[in-house]
Design an enzyme around this catalytic site. Sequence first.
Site, PDB file in Angstrom:
ATOM      1  N   GLU A   1      -4.826  -2.188   3.206  1.00 34.08           N
ATOM      2  CA  GLU A   1      -5.050  -1.942   4.713  1.00 34.08           C
ATOM      3  C   GLU A   1      -6.216  -3.104   5.168  1.00 34.08           C
ATOM      4  O   GLU A   1      -7.097  -2.903   5.755  1.00 34.08           O
ATOM      5  CB  GLU A   1      -5.693  -0.771   5.229  1.00 34.08           C
TER       6      GLU A   1
ATOM      7  N   GLU B   1       2.370   4.528   4.111  1.00 30.66           N
ATOM      8  CA  GLU B   1       1.606   5.996   4.388  1.00 30.66           C
ATOM      9  C   GLU B   1       2.127   6.336   5.836  1.00 30.66           C
ATOM     10  O   GLU B   1       2.386   5.557   6.527  1.00 30.66           O
ATOM     11  CB  GLU B   1      -0.107   5.176   4.699  1.00 30.66           C
TER      12      GLU B   1
END
Length: 693
Positions: free
Chosen positions: A161, A320
Amino acid sequence: MTQHRPFRWPQPLQGNRQEIWYGGDYNPEQWPEDVWDEDVALMRKAGVNLVSLGIFSWAKLQPAEDSWDFDWLDRIIAKLGAAGIAVDLASATASPPMWLTQAHPEVLWRDERGDVCWPGARQHWRATSPVFRKYALALCRAMAEHYRDNPYIVAWHVNNEYGCHNRFDYSDDAMRAFQEWCKDRYGDIESVNAAWGTSFWSQQMGDFSQILPPRFIGEGNFMNPGKLLDFKRFSSDALKSFFRAERDVLARITPDIPLTTNFMVSAGNSTLDYDDWGAEVDFVSNDHYFMPGEQHLDELAYSSSLVDGIARKRPWLLMEQSTGAVNWRNINYRKEEGQLIRDSLAHLAMGANAICYFQWRQSRSGAEKFHTAMLPHAGEDSRTFREVCELGRDLKRLGEAGLTESAVAKSSVAVVYDYESEWASEHTATPTQEVRHWTEPLDWFRALADCGITADVVPIRADWDSYEAVVLPSVYLLDEGQARRVRKYVAAGGKLFATYYTGIADGDDHIWLDGYPGAIRDVLGIRSEDFAPLGTDTEGVLDHLDLSNGTVAHDLADVITSVADTAKVLATYEAEEWTAMSGVPAVTLNIYGKGRAAYVGCRLGREGLAATLPDLLARMRVKGFDEASGASVLRVERVRTGGQERFVFLFNRTHRDVTVDIEGTVLVTSRATVHDDGSAATLKANGLLVMKR
C-alpha cells in the site's frame, strides 16, 4: 499511450490446475508455532490456496543490521506448500525496524511543518531517502537470493500500500528530488514559472534551487495551485521510483516470478495515480474496503470496474478486503448476512481472478486486533468462518466451470475517471469546496445502473473513445490533446455526456478562456460565463435550484448564457427572479459532426441523474437502456475467451426480495431461491445468482 509491462499471472503449484486464487494475508509471526498446523488445516477446510507472507516482517527477518533469520519463514512456507497452498511473498520493506530508524533517523519523513514522523506505527520512511533505499534494496536482494528456487512462491508482493501513510514528504531529500523532477519535466526554470503562473503574488523563481515543496505557509493561506498539482504528481512518481527499484532487484534475481503491489483503488481514494502505476506491475492487485450504507454494493462495483480499467481487462487480484468490520473508522460497522460472499463475487464479476482478505487469523493484539478476519476471534464455530468455507466452495465451482478463462464483457458506456482532475479539484480556493471530481463518476455509475446499464469505469488514458457512449463527469482538467480526442470521438459519431466542472482548465491548471467549458465548448454547443455555487452555510443564500424536468440541483450550477443553433435545451432552472437563474439552460443536447453531445450543467446527484437519464439515453440512442427493470439488480457478464460462453452475475441492489429470470445453467446462488419450474429465482437482500450460458 503508456507502455505496459507484459502481463504475467501467478501460476499454480506444480501438478495443480489453474483455479481462482483464494486466501489472504497470513501473519504467522504473531502466533506461537503450535498454532501453525491448526492454521494450515483450517485453510484447507476453507479452500484457501494462496496466502501473502512477510508483509510487515522486516524486524523478524533482519533483527539487527548484521544478522538474518529466515528459518521461521522457511518452516511456514514448507508447511503451506506441502498442503498445496501457494505463497505471495512480500519484500517486507513496508516498515523499517527500530534498529534502522535509531541508527538513521534521517530516513523518517517530515510533515509540511517540518515535524518528524517518528516510529510507532508503519510506513514511517521517506521514498526519496538514499539511505533507506540502500537498506530496503539490500533486504530485497537477501529475500530474492534466499527464495529464488523455492517452488511454493508464485508471486512477489512488493512493499505494501505505497503512500497509505507516507504519500507526502516535505524533507530536504524530498525537496532535492522535487527540484530534479521539475528539471526533468520542464527543462528550464522559465517553463516552471509559466506552468505555475508565478507572476501571481511575486512567486517567480530564478533557479531550480528556489523550488520548495508546498510546506506550511500559514493558516488560511492558499498554496500555488500549479505547484501543489505538480507536487502530487511528483509524490506519486517518487513512490513509483522506489517501487521500481525494489521490483527490478527482485526481477533480476527471480525473473520467473511475477511481481505486483497492492493498490488502494476506491471511489474516493486518489493517493497515487493508479492508472500510471498499472503499467509498472506484471498484474494489477487492489485492496478494497466496503463503504457502509446503501451505496455499499454500487461503490464496490464501481471501484472494481475502475480496477478492471486500470488492468485493461486483464485478470487482477483482490489482495485485501474485510470479512466484516474494519478497525479504522469512527464507527466500524459489520457486514450484513450474505455480504461476505456477495462482495467477493461482485469483485469476481468485475474481473478479479483472485479473492483475498486481510487477514487469515484475527490478531489478539496490536492496532488491528478489532479488524475482522477469515478466522475470527470466535474461531471456526462462527458465521464468518462458515461463510468463508462456503465462498471457498463457490470459487472452486466457478473455477472448474472456466471462469478464469473469461474477461468482463465490454459495456456500451464508459464513465471516465481522472486522477489529476481529482487532485486539482482538491485545491482550497475553488468556486465551492463541496465539489470534487470523484463524486460525479460514482453518481453516474449508480444512476446508469438504475437505468439498467452497468457501465465500465475507465481511466482517462484508456481507450474510452472506443465505446458507444462516454461520460466525462467533472473532468476538470482537459489538455489540448484530450480535447482533440473528444472532438474526434464525437465528430465520428460518438455519444458524449459531459457535466459541470468539465474542461475548465488545461494540464497546468490554467483556465481555458472565453467561457466554460472552454476546452470542449464547441462540442457541447453551450457557453457558461459563471458558476452559481449553492450552499446552506449562510442564511439567505441560494441553496438549491429546481429544474423544469422535476429534478433538483445542489452545490453548483453553470450560468449558461448562450446555446448554439445545433443545440437543444432539454431542461431549465425554475427560480425566483432575484436569483437571475430562472430560464437558464440546465440540460442540453448538441449535434456535432456525426455525433451527439449532452451537457448536464449542475450537480443533480444519483437520484436527479437517474430521473434525467431515461430521456437523455433515449435521445442519444444508447443501447442497453431499460428504465423499467434495471434499478433493483446489478448485472455483470464475463465472456469466455475465444468462445460464446458467458457467465452472468446478478446482484440484488436492494433490501427487498427481487425476482430474476434464469438464463442458463445456475452455478452459484447465495441468499437466493430458484423457483420450482426453474424459470426464475428470488434474490433476498444481499442475494446473488451466477449462471453460465
